[in-house]
Design an enzyme around this catalytic site. Structure first.
Site, PDB file in Angstrom:
ATOM      1  CB  CYS A  77      22.076  -1.804 -12.300  1.00  0.00           C
ATOM      2  SG  CYS A  77      23.631  -1.042 -12.921  1.00  0.00           S
ATOM      3  CG  ASP A 285      15.786  -1.891 -16.979  1.00  0.00           C
ATOM      4  OD1 ASP A 285      16.721  -1.823 -16.177  1.00  0.00           O
ATOM      5  OD2 ASP A 285      15.449  -1.055 -17.705  1.00  0.00           O
ATOM      6  CG  HIS A 287      18.447   0.404 -14.332  1.00  0.00           C
ATOM      7  ND1 HIS A 287      18.886  -0.481 -15.342  1.00  0.00           N
ATOM      8  CD2 HIS A 287      19.731   0.846 -13.683  1.00  0.00           C
ATOM      9  CE1 HIS A 287      20.191  -0.494 -15.408  1.00  0.00           C
ATOM     10  NE2 HIS A 287      20.772   0.216 -14.635  1.00  0.00           N
TER      11      HIS A 287
END
Length: 403
Positions: A77, A285, A287
């Protein structure tokens, strides 16, 4: 095809609903130096956020180092966030901050060339492969989690191999930005004859020892007056949580025209922050696990999955992990001088407790500053990889953000 289009339309609708759901406040929204009034500039805000390059977890790419993991889900990440902050610098360098992505229009060749730099394959200069392997030199095994400072160091090293973008990446030390050192690094003479720069942005020699499969014609360049600068400032703004005294100065960074975003997140999760509204941060993000895009060198990239066309996330600034890395892009020396003036006016003179220091001269008690040069990288990093089964014993683990 109809299903794909329907999914695409749903993503756009979800984003539009999010915009309606933004807090009903008079406060403006700031995105990477651009200011938006929610009542009058909502479509422009949508276009700006959607135009940022969005890098997420990918799966089914070629194994890193030949025998390593073929997905970065669960550990990459912060590497993906590092890709996003660098990609923003490259977009500003080649296309300008005002450039907007339109899926219905043909994009300039520079845009596709930027995307090629980040494709998930070993020959792309800022791929997950190159970043993970370069991280070995920073003490990180492939598959290990990174903090903002380590990712910044990896980007600094990889940029030395990038003959197309000629980017200078400066990572500050001890919360101190040294003007003299930055100008010394950015004013290094350019090579009179560049090595052949392929579509991935590198010369013939790759950080992994590989060569670009396709190359362009030889290009001669004059010595550079100023190498475009990506300035990264790793900070720790508290012990276990962000100290409230830093919040206003932190928000001011997003207002600067040179803002390139912030690497950081919540405990155990890495995000790429691009702006704020009132007391909330707006971020992309990483993820989400998507299929790796397989594109031939030099061809256009199927770029739909590289732009976040759904709800961007928000979080309270007070929930931010104190370990962050600020990013700024200065295309010219005048741009850098302007940034220095803004820092003096908005961050240093108005705040009792400073996030970082800006000094004119190299501190005498520091070791001499030597501008980074291309390292001699022999290893692919494959011999450092443990069994892939051991790397992913827990799917719930994400990176711990420690500088």
């Amino acid at each position: 095809m109809e299903a794909v289009l329907a999914k695409y339309e749903n993503q756009i609708n979800a984003f539009s609903e999010f915009l309606e759901d933004l807090p009903d406040v008079d406060e403006p929204v700031w995105i990477l130096g651009a200011c938006y009034n929610l009542k009058t500039k909502k479509p422009e805000l949508l276009s700006d956020v959607r135009s940022r390059l969005w890098f997420t977890y990918r799966k089914k790419f070629s194994p890193i180092g030949g025998t390593g993991p073929s997905s970065d889900a669960g550990w990459g990440c912060m590497l993906r966030c590092g890709q996003m902050i660098l990609a923003q610098a490259l977009v500003c360098r080649h296309l300008g901050r005002d450039w907007r992505w339109d899926p219905e229009k043909r994009q300039p060749k520079e845009y596709h060339r930027i995307l090629h730099c980040f494709l998930d394959k070993k020959d792309s200069c800022y791929s997950i492969h190159q970043m993970a392997q370069m991280g070995v030199g920073e003490g990180k095994s492939v598959g290990e989690w990174y903090g903002p400072n380590t990712v910044a160091q990896v980007l600094k090293q990889l940029a030395l191999f990038d003959d197309w973008n000629t980017l200078a990446v400066y990572v500050s030390m001890d919360n101190t930005v040294v003007i003299e050192d930055i100008k010394k690094q950015c004013k290094q003479p350019g090579r009179e004859s560049r090595s052949r720069a392929g579509p991935c942005g590198r010369g013939e020699e790759q950080a992994s020892g590989q060569s670009c499969p396709e190359t362009l014609h030889l290009q001669s360049q004059r010595p550079l007056d100023w190498r475009p600068l990506l300035l990264v400032i790793p900070l720790r703004m508290g012990i276990n949580s962000i100290n409230p005294v830093y919040i206003q100065a932190f928000k001011e960074c997003f207002k600067m025209p040179q803002s390139c975003g912030v690497l950081g997140g919540k405990p155990n999760l890495a995000y790429y922050f691009i702006g704020f509204i009132d007391d909330e941060l707006i971020y992309l993000d990483p993820h989400t696990t998507q299929q790796a895009v397989d594109t031939e060198s030099g061809s256009s990239v199927d770029d739909q999955s590289y732009h976040c066309q759904r709800t961007p996330h928000r979080m309270k600034i007070t929930s931010l992990d104190p370990s962050v890395a600020l990013g700024f892009f200065c295309k010219s020396e005048e741009d850098f001088d302007s940034w220095c003036d803004l820092v003096q006016q908005e961050l240093l003179k108005k705040r009792n407790l400073r996030m970082f220091e800006l000094v004119e001269k190299h501190p005498s008690h520091w070791p001499p500053f030597v501008p980074p040069t291309k390292p001699d990288v022999q290893t692919t990093g494959a011999e450092f990889i443990e069994s892939p089964d051991k790397l992913f014993e827990s799917e719930e683990e994400f990176e711990i953000l420690n500088v």
